[in-house]
Design a protein around this motif. Structure first.
Motif, short mmCIF file in Angstrom:
data_model
loop_
_atom_site.label_atom_id
_atom_site.label_comp_id
_atom_site.label_asym_id
_atom_site.label_seq_id
_atom_site.Cartn_x
_atom_site.Cartn_y
_atom_site.Cartn_z
N MET A 1 0.89 -1.20 -0.03
CA MET A 1 -0.08 0.19 0.12
C MET A 1 0.82 1.31 0.00
SD MET A 1 -1.28 -0.05 3.93
CE MET A 1 -0.71 -1.60 4.67
N HIS A 2 0.15 2.42 -0.46
CA HIS A 2 1.23 3.59 -0.44
C HIS A 2 0.59 4.54 0.55
CE1 HIS A 2 1.98 2.99 -5.04
NE2 HIS A 2 3.27 3.03 -4.37
N THR B 188 5.89 3.30 0.64
CA THR B 188 5.35 1.97 0.38
C THR B 188 5.28 1.23 1.65
OG1 THR B 188 5.75 2.02 -2.14
CG2 THR B 188 5.36 -0.08 -1.09
N GLU C 172 3.68 -2.43 3.93
CA GLU C 172 3.25 -3.79 3.91
C GLU C 172 2.74 -4.15 5.31
OE1 GLU C 172 4.32 -8.35 2.75
OE2 GLU C 172 5.69 -6.69 2.25
N LEU D 136 2.86 -6.63 8.27
CA LEU D 136 3.54 -7.99 8.66
C LEU D 136 2.43 -8.72 9.61
CD1 LEU D 136 7.05 -6.86 8.56
CD2 LEU D 136 5.89 -7.74 6.62
N LEU E 189 4.28 -2.93 10.53
CA LEU E 189 4.38 -2.59 9.09
C LEU E 189 6.03 -2.83 8.70
CD1 LEU E 189 2.56 0.70 9.31
CD2 LEU E 189 1.84 -1.58 8.45
N PRO F 114 -4.33 1.05 -1.87
CA PRO F 114 -3.63 0.05 -2.18
C PRO F 114 -2.67 0.00 -3.37
CG PRO F 114 -5.73 -0.25 -2.76
CD PRO F 114 -5.67 1.07 -2.04
N SER G 163 -3.40 -4.98 -6.11
CA SER G 163 -3.24 -5.79 -4.86
C SER G 163 -4.56 -5.88 -4.23
CB SER G 163 -2.16 -5.11 -3.99
OG SER G 163 -2.69 -3.83 -3.58
N SER H 215 -7.18 -4.84 -1.32
CA SER H 215 -7.16 -3.77 0.07
C SER H 215 -7.55 -4.14 1.12
CB SER H 215 -7.63 -2.79 -0.78
OG SER H 215 -9.30 -3.15 -0.76
N ASP I 259 -6.29 -5.98 3.66
CA ASP I 259 -5.43 -5.80 4.88
C ASP I 259 -5.40 -4.51 5.33
OD1 ASP I 259 -4.91 -8.50 4.78
OD2 ASP I 259 -2.81 -8.28 3.79
N ALA I 260 -5.46 -3.40 4.08
CA ALA I 260 -5.42 -2.00 4.40
C ALA I 260 -6.64 -1.69 5.18
CB ALA I 260 -5.06 -1.38 3.30
#
Length: 79
Positions: A1-2, A26, A28, A30, A39, A60, A64, A66, A68-69
């Motif tokens: 994600m950004h 960027t 992710e 974890l 992250l 996202p 990808s 989205s 998780d975000a």
């Protein structure tokens, strides 16, 4: 994600930015728990309290999922 933006207090925003979590970075997810998330931001592992994570607006990466975000950070509204 950004990472798009962070609406936390100025001191919290500064601390996050010093650790690499800034607009354009960027990230992710974890690990996620009830109280915090971990992250991967660029090459740095960063633990963030959920209350603080809710102040971070993300989108996202292209192609990808989205999901998780959406469950941990504040996603960019679709539409």
């Amino acid at each position: 994600m950004h990472i798009l933006q962070c609406s936390a207090s100025a001191p919290a925003r500064t601390a996050l930015e010093e650790q690499g979590l800034r607009p354009g970075a960027t990230a992710e997810i974890l690990l996620a728990s009830e109280q915090s998330i971990v992250l991967l931001v660029e090459d740095t592992h960063l633990a963030v309290a959920r209350s603080l994570a809710k102040t971070i607006l993300v989108e996202p990466l292209d192609g990808s999922d989205s999901t998780d975000a959406e469950c941990t950070l504040h996603p960019l509204p679709s539409g």
